[in-house]
Design a protein around this motif. Structure first.
Motif, short mmCIF file in Angstrom:
data_model
loop_
_atom_site.label_atom_id
_atom_site.label_comp_id
_atom_site.label_asym_id
_atom_site.label_seq_id
_atom_site.Cartn_x
_atom_site.Cartn_y
_atom_site.Cartn_z
N UNK A 89 55.30 6.10 21.85
CA UNK A 89 55.12 6.56 23.22
C UNK A 89 53.75 7.20 23.43
N UNK A 90 53.15 6.87 24.57
CA UNK A 90 51.89 7.48 24.98
C UNK A 90 52.12 8.27 26.26
N UNK A 91 51.27 9.27 26.48
CA UNK A 91 51.28 9.96 27.76
C UNK A 91 49.84 10.16 28.22
N UNK A 92 49.69 10.20 29.54
CA UNK A 92 48.36 10.38 30.11
C UNK A 92 47.90 11.82 29.94
N UNK A 93 46.66 11.95 29.47
CA UNK A 93 46.07 13.27 29.25
C UNK A 93 45.12 13.62 30.39
N UNK A 94 44.31 12.66 30.80
CA UNK A 94 43.36 12.94 31.87
C UNK A 94 42.63 11.71 32.34
N UNK A 95 41.92 11.90 33.45
CA UNK A 95 41.10 10.83 33.99
C UNK A 95 39.96 11.44 34.79
N UNK A 96 38.90 10.66 34.97
CA UNK A 96 37.74 11.14 35.71
C UNK A 96 36.85 9.97 36.10
N UNK A 97 35.97 10.23 37.05
CA UNK A 97 34.94 9.26 37.44
C UNK A 97 33.60 9.83 37.01
N UNK A 98 32.84 9.04 36.27
CA UNK A 98 31.50 9.42 35.85
C UNK A 98 30.50 8.53 36.58
N UNK A 99 29.34 9.08 36.89
CA UNK A 99 28.24 8.29 37.44
C UNK A 99 27.09 8.34 36.44
N UNK A 100 26.57 7.18 36.11
CA UNK A 100 25.44 7.06 35.19
C UNK A 100 24.30 6.35 35.88
N UNK A 101 23.08 6.67 35.46
CA UNK A 101 21.87 5.97 35.91
C UNK A 101 21.22 5.34 34.69
N UNK A 102 20.85 4.08 34.84
CA UNK A 102 20.12 3.39 33.78
C UNK A 102 18.66 3.80 33.88
N UNK A 103 18.02 3.96 32.73
CA UNK A 103 16.61 4.34 32.73
C UNK A 103 15.78 3.37 31.89
#
Length: 139
Positions: A89-103
């Motif tokens: 069994x698995x359970x959800x721990x967390x989630x998020x949205x990240x924004x990255x910029x390529x350089x």
């Protein structure tokens, strides 16, 4: 994939939120750099949700997926699940949205390939990424 060791936890034996965010940032950086085929750096972190705690000894599986690529930036949705070694069994721990910029080699923003959503879920995520970007710009 990570294992929760005692030094990753608080005194209650629960995974620290900052450690989870660090792992999620690494996963999203790999995702961003593979898409862009360039170095990519974190610009922002949005809508972090801690759902259930993970504990010492748990195995954490982190998934990162680009929701939309703009000209030089991309939004990546990251989710983390935990499981005990001896349990399926698995359970959800967390989630998020990240924004990255390529350089580029000079550290300046660089153009990245566009993303073409393929299915209904990807199309919805693609559309909502633009809404989140517009909300951040108005703050």
């Amino acid at each position: 994939t990570e294992v929760v060791y005692p030094n990753d936890t608080n005194p209650m034996g629960m995974l620290q939120g900052g450690r989870l965010i660090q792992w999620m940032d690494t996963a999203s950086a790999v995702c961003a750099q593979l898409h862009a085929e360039k170095i990519a750096v974190t610009v922002s972190l949005n809508k972090v949700k801690f759902k259930q705690p993970a504990r010492t000894g748990d195995i954490i599986s982190i998934t990162a997926k680009i929701t939309r690529a703009f000209d030089t930036s991309m939004e990546i949705f990251v989710s983390a699940k935990a499981k005990k070694v001896l349990s399926p069994e698995q359970h959800e721990v967390g989630e998020a949205y990240f924004t990255f910029v390529a350089i580029d080699e000079d550290g300046k923003p660089a153009m990245i390939p566009k993303l073409v959503p393929q299915n209904t879920m990807e199309k919805a995520a693609y559309k909502s990424a633009l809404l989140r970007k517009m909300q951040q710009q108005t703050r």
